[in-house]
Design an enzyme around this catalytic site. Sequence first.
Site, PDB file in Angstrom:
ATOM      1  N   GLY A  75     -22.019  38.877  14.634  1.00 27.03           N
ATOM      2  CA  GLY A  75     -22.359  38.092  13.450  1.00 27.03           C
ATOM      3  C   GLY A  75     -22.089  36.622  13.713  1.00 27.03           C
ATOM      4  NE  ARG A  76     -20.847  34.525   8.522  1.00 22.70           N
ATOM      5  CZ  ARG A  76     -21.099  35.144   7.364  1.00 22.70           C
ATOM      6  NH1 ARG A  76     -22.099  34.755   6.614  1.00 22.70           N
ATOM      7  NH2 ARG A  76     -20.336  36.131   6.939  1.00 22.70           N
ATOM      8  CB  ILE A  77     -16.756  35.007  14.063  1.00 24.04           C
ATOM      9  CG1 ILE A  77     -16.483  34.285  12.729  1.00 24.04           C
ATOM     10  CG2 ILE A  77     -15.612  34.759  15.047  1.00 24.04           C
ATOM     11  CD1 ILE A  77     -15.319  34.840  11.919  1.00 24.04           C
ATOM     12  CB  THR A 108      -9.880  36.939  15.718  1.00 21.61           C
ATOM     13  OG1 THR A 108     -11.260  37.102  16.069  1.00 21.61           O
ATOM     14  CG2 THR A 108      -9.110  36.326  16.864  1.00 21.61           C
ATOM     15  CB  SER A 109     -12.163  41.674  13.241  1.00 19.68           C
ATOM     16  OG  SER A 109     -11.477  42.807  13.711  1.00 19.68           O
ATOM     17  NE  ARG A 110      -9.534  40.742   6.764  1.00 20.47           N
ATOM     18  CZ  ARG A 110      -9.845  39.457   6.950  1.00 20.47           C
ATOM     19  NH1 ARG A 110      -9.609  38.870   8.118  1.00 20.47           N
ATOM     20  NH2 ARG A 110     -10.368  38.742   5.969  1.00 20.47           N
ATOM     21  CD  GLU A 116      -2.569  40.492   9.004  1.00 13.10           C
ATOM     22  OE1 GLU A 116      -2.777  39.579   8.197  1.00 13.10           O
ATOM     23  OE2 GLU A 116      -3.361  40.774   9.918  1.00 13.10           O
ATOM     24  CG  HIS A 131      -4.556  36.763   9.547  1.00 13.72           C
ATOM     25  ND1 HIS A 131      -4.806  37.954   8.926  1.00 13.72           N
ATOM     26  CD2 HIS A 131      -5.737  36.095   9.585  1.00 13.72           C
ATOM     27  CE1 HIS A 131      -6.082  38.005   8.587  1.00 13.72           C
ATOM     28  NE2 HIS A 131      -6.677  36.877   8.970  1.00 13.72           N
TER      29      HIS A 131
HETATM   30  P1  NAP Z   1     -20.521  38.448   9.781  1.00 22.67           P
HETATM   31  O1  NAP Z   1     -21.333  37.249  10.082  1.00 22.67           O
HETATM   32  O2  NAP Z   1     -20.849  39.280   8.602  1.00 22.67           O
HETATM   33  O3  NAP Z   1     -20.525  39.363  11.097  1.00 22.67           O
HETATM   34  C1  NAP Z   1     -20.035  40.646  11.128  1.00 22.67           C
HETATM   35  C2  NAP Z   1     -20.838  41.437  12.144  1.00 22.67           C
HETATM   36  O4  NAP Z   1     -20.250  42.734  12.268  1.00 22.67           O
HETATM   37  C3  NAP Z   1     -22.289  41.625  11.731  1.00 22.67           C
HETATM   38  O5  NAP Z   1     -23.106  41.050  12.719  1.00 22.67           O
HETATM   39  C4  NAP Z   1     -22.471  43.124  11.710  1.00 22.67           C
HETATM   40  O6  NAP Z   1     -23.619  43.433  12.436  1.00 22.67           O
HETATM   41  C5  NAP Z   1     -21.309  43.653  12.521  1.00 22.67           C
HETATM   42  N1  NAP Z   1     -20.954  45.016  12.153  1.00 22.67           N
HETATM   43  C6  NAP Z   1     -20.760  45.518  10.920  1.00 22.67           C
HETATM   44  N2  NAP Z   1     -20.435  46.813  11.024  1.00 22.67           N
HETATM   45  C7  NAP Z   1     -20.426  47.116  12.329  1.00 22.67           C
HETATM   46  C8  NAP Z   1     -20.176  48.300  13.068  1.00 22.67           C
HETATM   47  N3  NAP Z   1     -19.871  49.430  12.454  1.00 22.67           N
HETATM   48  N4  NAP Z   1     -20.257  48.242  14.417  1.00 22.67           N
HETATM   49  C9  NAP Z   1     -20.569  47.107  15.036  1.00 22.67           C
HETATM   50  N5  NAP Z   1     -20.832  45.960  14.382  1.00 22.67           N
HETATM   51  C10 NAP Z   1     -20.766  45.967  13.053  1.00 22.67           C
HETATM   52  O7  NAP Z   1     -18.990  38.057   9.611  1.00 22.67           O
HETATM   53  P2  NAP Z   1     -18.197  36.855  10.311  1.00 22.67           P
HETATM   54  O8  NAP Z   1     -18.275  35.641   9.458  1.00 22.67           O
HETATM   55  O9  NAP Z   1     -18.583  36.767  11.734  1.00 22.67           O
HETATM   56  O10 NAP Z   1     -16.697  37.413  10.172  1.00 22.67           O
HETATM   57  C11 NAP Z   1     -16.342  38.657  10.770  1.00 22.67           C
HETATM   58  C12 NAP Z   1     -14.959  39.082  10.318  1.00 22.67           C
HETATM   59  O11 NAP Z   1     -13.973  38.263  10.955  1.00 22.67           O
HETATM   60  C13 NAP Z   1     -14.663  38.888   8.824  1.00 22.67           C
HETATM   61  O12 NAP Z   1     -15.164  39.941   8.043  1.00 22.67           O
HETATM   62  C14 NAP Z   1     -13.147  38.815   8.794  1.00 22.67           C
HETATM   63  O13 NAP Z   1     -12.609  40.102   8.578  1.00 22.67           O
HETATM   64  C15 NAP Z   1     -12.787  38.322  10.183  1.00 22.67           C
HETATM   65  N6  NAP Z   1     -12.199  36.958  10.160  1.00 22.67           N
HETATM   66  C16 NAP Z   1     -10.903  36.790  10.546  1.00 22.67           C
HETATM   67  C17 NAP Z   1     -10.347  35.525  10.567  1.00 22.67           C
HETATM   68  C18 NAP Z   1      -8.940  35.311  11.016  1.00 22.67           C
HETATM   69  O14 NAP Z   1      -8.276  34.423  10.499  1.00 22.67           O
HETATM   70  N7  NAP Z   1      -8.465  36.053  11.993  1.00 22.67           N
HETATM   71  C19 NAP Z   1     -11.108  34.419  10.163  1.00 22.67           C
HETATM   72  C20 NAP Z   1     -12.421  34.619   9.768  1.00 22.67           C
HETATM   73  C21 NAP Z   1     -12.957  35.905   9.774  1.00 22.67           C
HETATM   74  P3  NAP Z   1     -24.975  43.991  11.809  1.00 22.67           P
HETATM   75  O15 NAP Z   1     -24.792  44.088  10.322  1.00 22.67           O
HETATM   76  O16 NAP Z   1     -26.022  43.052  12.231  1.00 22.67           O
HETATM   77  O17 NAP Z   1     -25.112  45.237  12.530  1.00 22.67           O
END
Ligand code: NAP
Length: 332
Positions: A159-161, A239-241, A270, A289
Amino acid sequence: MNNSVRPRVFVTRDMPQPAIDRLKEFAYVDLWPAFPAPEKHELLYHVSQADALLCMLSDPIDEEVMAAGKKLRVIANYAVGYDNIDVAAATRRNIAVTNTPDVLTETTADMAFTLLMAAARNLIAADRFTRDGFWIAWHPLVLLGHDVSGATLGIVGLGRIGQAVARRARGFGMRILYTSRHRNPAAEAELGVEYCSLEELLQQSDYVSLHTPLMPETHHLIGAKELQLMKPTAILINTSRGNVVDQEALTAALQDGTIGGAGLDVFKEEPISPDDPLLELSNVVVAPHIGSATIETRTKMGMMAAENIKAVLEGRRPPNLVNKDLYSSPSK
Ligand code: NAP
């Protein structure tokens, strides 16, 4: 404006001042003054008076909290992930849920890459080694890590990250594999990433970086079986959850050499207990985190949350609405 007629926003943690100032332009701000977070009964009390809630990913916002919020119209999460909120319950109660996507993408990708580099090159152990007086001579066999340049990176969730991490990896000349629910041909063309199954990705990658949201389908996506597929030298970056990984299985895999190391910003609970066996391992780099923790990004997140709240309070669709069904009817 008189405070008695202003909408009331409960903010569960202090945050960069520009965001608080922005909220104060249109609302009375009830700012939780203390550290740590409000406990459940405190949350219930403050939400009971609020028109809007600006909360953190560590605040569980369940049906009970929403029931207490008789006037509550919007829950603005100070995060892109919203697994702490019962979104279905919010929709049933006509409460908008918003998040802060995009503004934290690059910062979180930086953190993933920081953990990757630190784990690959034993940076934390090297820092301690130097400070503790163990550096008695340069030696060809001391603190040997593994190359990042030219290695294979597996991105789970492009996705974005995930894509921002891929852009960084390109600069390091890495081969980049990815798996996602949907294939992304545009990203494949732009970033040179190769789509494969999770199994293939785990078997072939030197580094695996997780970027999916936490959902029922991704809970313990990486467990004992998946860790067994990885190379014994591989490093897992999360860095996800925390609960995307089975933390007990990860600890065991790091203890018995099933995988080589890990870089973790997130944990099943956490804060992680200082007595957790994971923290006894020298092949793990940990952070509390802080994926989005820069002044610039935390300010942007606060401003974004404030704009989402303002929109809902003014009867407009907020820019970063999570429960999109809420505004689907023409009457809204
Ligand atoms: P995003 O743009 O929605 O990207 C998430 C990606 O995960 C999507 O491309 C989706 O792909 C994929 N996905 C969903 N279910 C999946 C599965 N079962 N298997 C494989 N891929 C799957 O979200 P983002 O903005 O990148 O952020 C991602 C996550 O990072 C957030 O939800 C948050 O939990 C975490 N985060 C953590 C921090 C931190 O401080 N550590 C900061 C920011 C975010 P498709 O739908 O295209 O298949």
